[in-house]
Design a protein around this motif. Structure first.
Motif, PDB file in Angstrom:
ATOM      1  N   UNK A  42      90.784 115.872  -6.068  1.00 27.61           N
ATOM      2  CA  UNK A  42      89.604 116.588  -5.598  1.00 27.61           C
ATOM      3  C   UNK A  42      88.552 116.699  -6.701  1.00 27.61           C
ATOM      4  N   UNK A  43      88.993 117.038  -7.899  1.00 20.67           N
ATOM      5  CA  UNK A  43      88.067 117.170  -9.028  1.00 20.67           C
ATOM      6  C   UNK A  43      87.443 115.825  -9.384  1.00 20.67           C
ATOM      7  N   UNK A  44      88.228 114.769  -9.350  1.00 23.72           N
ATOM      8  CA  UNK A  44      87.714 113.436  -9.630  1.00 23.72           C
ATOM      9  C   UNK A  44      86.645 113.037  -8.611  1.00 23.72           C
ATOM     10  N   UNK A  45      86.894 113.333  -7.340  1.00 23.82           N
ATOM     11  CA  UNK A  45      85.913 113.035  -6.302  1.00 23.82           C
ATOM     12  C   UNK A  45      84.638 113.856  -6.498  1.00 23.82           C
ATOM     13  N   UNK A  46      84.797 115.137  -6.836  1.00 26.06           N
ATOM     14  CA  UNK A  46      83.625 116.003  -7.049  1.00 26.06           C
ATOM     15  C   UNK A  46      82.790 115.519  -8.229  1.00 26.06           C
ATOM     16  N   UNK A  47      83.434 115.105  -9.309  1.00 20.81           N
ATOM     17  CA  UNK A  47      82.705 114.589 -10.468  1.00 20.81           C
ATOM     18  C   UNK A  47      82.004 113.285 -10.111  1.00 20.81           C
ATOM     19  N   UNK A  48      82.660 112.429  -9.330  1.00 20.18           N
ATOM     20  CA  UNK A  48      82.031 111.189  -8.889  1.00 20.18           C
ATOM     21  C   UNK A  48      80.792 111.437  -8.046  1.00 20.18           C
ATOM     22  N   UNK A  49      80.873 112.402  -7.144  1.00 20.93           N
ATOM     23  CA  UNK A  49      79.714 112.740  -6.310  1.00 20.93           C
ATOM     24  C   UNK A  49      78.597 113.315  -7.173  1.00 20.93           C
ATOM     25  N   UNK A  50      78.945 114.190  -8.104  1.00 17.17           N
ATOM     26  CA  UNK A  50      77.948 114.790  -8.991  1.00 17.17           C
ATOM     27  C   UNK A  50      77.253 113.726  -9.844  1.00 17.17           C
ATOM     28  N   UNK A  51      78.015 112.809 -10.398  1.00 17.47           N
ATOM     29  CA  UNK A  51      77.418 111.739 -11.203  1.00 17.47           C
ATOM     30  C   UNK A  51      76.552 110.809 -10.351  1.00 17.47           C
ATOM     31  N   UNK A  52      76.995 110.524  -9.134  1.00 18.39           N
ATOM     32  CA  UNK A  52      76.220 109.657  -8.258  1.00 18.39           C
ATOM     33  C   UNK A  52      74.887 110.317  -7.887  1.00 18.39           C
ATOM     34  N   UNK A  53      74.928 111.587  -7.514  1.00 14.95           N
ATOM     35  CA  UNK A  53      73.689 112.288  -7.165  1.00 14.95           C
ATOM     36  C   UNK A  53      72.759 112.419  -8.372  1.00 14.95           C
ATOM     37  N   UNK A  54      73.327 112.698  -9.542  1.00  5.76           N
ATOM     38  CA  UNK A  54      72.510 112.779 -10.759  1.00  5.76           C
ATOM     39  C   UNK A  54      71.915 111.416 -11.099  1.00  5.76           C
ATOM     40  N   UNK A  55      72.689 110.362 -10.907  1.00  8.05           N
ATOM     41  CA  UNK A  55      72.198 109.014 -11.175  1.00  8.05           C
ATOM     42  C   UNK A  55      71.056 108.632 -10.251  1.00  8.05           C
ATOM     43  N   UNK A  56      71.183 108.984  -8.970  1.00  7.79           N
ATOM     44  CA  UNK A  56      70.102 108.696  -8.020  1.00  7.79           C
ATOM     45  C   UNK A  56      68.846 109.458  -8.399  1.00  7.79           C
ATOM     46  N   UNK A  57      69.020 110.722  -8.783  1.00  3.20           N
ATOM     47  CA  UNK A  57      67.870 111.541  -9.184  1.00  3.20           C
ATOM     48  C   UNK A  57      67.182 110.964 -10.419  1.00  3.20           C
ATOM     49  N   UNK A  58      67.949 110.610 -11.441  1.00  6.21           N
ATOM     50  CA  UNK A  58      67.374 110.026 -12.655  1.00  6.21           C
ATOM     51  C   UNK A  58      66.718 108.683 -12.365  1.00  6.21           C
ATOM     52  N   UNK A  59      67.349 107.882 -11.511  1.00  9.86           N
ATOM     53  CA  UNK A  59      66.789 106.576 -11.162  1.00  9.86           C
ATOM     54  C   UNK A  59      65.446 106.728 -10.459  1.00  9.86           C
ATOM     55  N   UNK A  60      65.371 107.632  -9.479  1.00  4.85           N
ATOM     56  CA  UNK A  60      64.112 107.842  -8.753  1.00  4.85           C
ATOM     57  C   UNK A  60      63.044 108.397  -9.687  1.00  4.85           C
ATOM     58  N   UNK A  61      63.404 109.357 -10.538  1.00  3.86           N
ATOM     59  CA  UNK A  61      62.441 109.921 -11.469  1.00  3.86           C
ATOM     60  C   UNK A  61      61.948 108.865 -12.459  1.00  3.86           C
ATOM     61  N   UNK A  62      62.859 108.085 -13.017  1.00  2.70           N
ATOM     62  CA  UNK A  62      62.473 107.036 -13.975  1.00  2.70           C
ATOM     63  C   UNK A  62      61.632 105.952 -13.329  1.00  2.70           C
ATOM     64  N   UNK A  63      61.978 105.601 -12.088  1.00  7.98           N
ATOM     65  CA  UNK A  63      61.214 104.586 -11.375  1.00  7.98           C
ATOM     66  C   UNK A  63      59.810 105.087 -11.058  1.00  7.98           C
ATOM     67  N   UNK A  64      59.688 106.378 -10.701  1.00  7.45           N
ATOM     68  CA  UNK A  64      58.368 106.934 -10.400  1.00  7.45           C
ATOM     69  C   UNK A  64      57.516 107.054 -11.664  1.00  7.45           C
ATOM     70  N   UNK A  65      58.149 107.303 -12.812  1.00 14.08           N
ATOM     71  CA  UNK A  65      57.396 107.411 -14.064  1.00 14.08           C
ATOM     72  C   UNK A  65      56.798 106.075 -14.497  1.00 14.08           C
ATOM     73  N   UNK A  66      57.381 104.985 -14.047  1.00 13.59           N
ATOM     74  CA  UNK A  66      56.838 103.671 -14.391  1.00 13.59           C
ATOM     75  C   UNK A  66      55.470 103.453 -13.730  1.00 13.59           C
ATOM     76  N   UNK A  67      55.265 104.030 -12.557  1.00 16.37           N
ATOM     77  CA  UNK A  67      54.032 103.808 -11.825  1.00 16.37           C
ATOM     78  C   UNK A  67      52.974 104.879 -12.076  1.00 16.37           C
ATOM     79  N   UNK A  68      53.356 106.030 -12.618  1.00 20.40           N
ATOM     80  CA  UNK A  68      52.403 107.097 -12.876  1.00 20.40           C
ATOM     81  C   UNK A  68      51.566 106.784 -14.108  1.00 20.40           C
ATOM     82  N   UNK A  69      52.154 106.164 -15.087  1.00 19.91           N
ATOM     83  CA  UNK A  69      51.421 105.872 -16.329  1.00 19.91           C
ATOM     84  C   UNK A  69      50.422 104.851 -16.072  1.00 19.91           C
TER      85      UNK A  69
END
Length: 72
Positions: free
Chosen positions: A45-72
């Motif tokens: 259960x803990x392994x699955x929860x950490x995987x979900x947390x990392x996946x959601x954090x990765x998606x958030x960082x990816x979207x934020x980083x991708x959006x920063x490329x076009x704002x500059x």
């Protein structure tokens, strides 16, 4: 650019964690893997929860980083 790379890395590790957890759960369920460890359900259960947390954090960082490329 760093945030985009971090997002890709966290997304990859999170998905890898979820896939590994699913594989281990299926092995336990079918009887290919046996254990007397009482903490195994909590570990899965803990392994699955950490995987979900990392996946959601990765998606958030990816979207934020991708959006920063076009704002500059």
């Amino acid at each position: 650019m760093i945030v985009l790379l971090m997002g890709i890395a966290m997304l990859g590790v999170g998905l890898w964690e979820i896939i590994g957890t699913r594989k281990t759960f299926n092995q336990l369920k079918t009887g290919k893997l046996t254990t007397n460890n009482g903490f195994m359900p909590f570990a899965l259960w803990l392994s699955f929860a950490i995987g979900v947390l990392l996946t959601l954090s990765g998606i958030t960082c990816f979207v934020f980083g991708f959006s920063q490329m076009f704002i500059r």
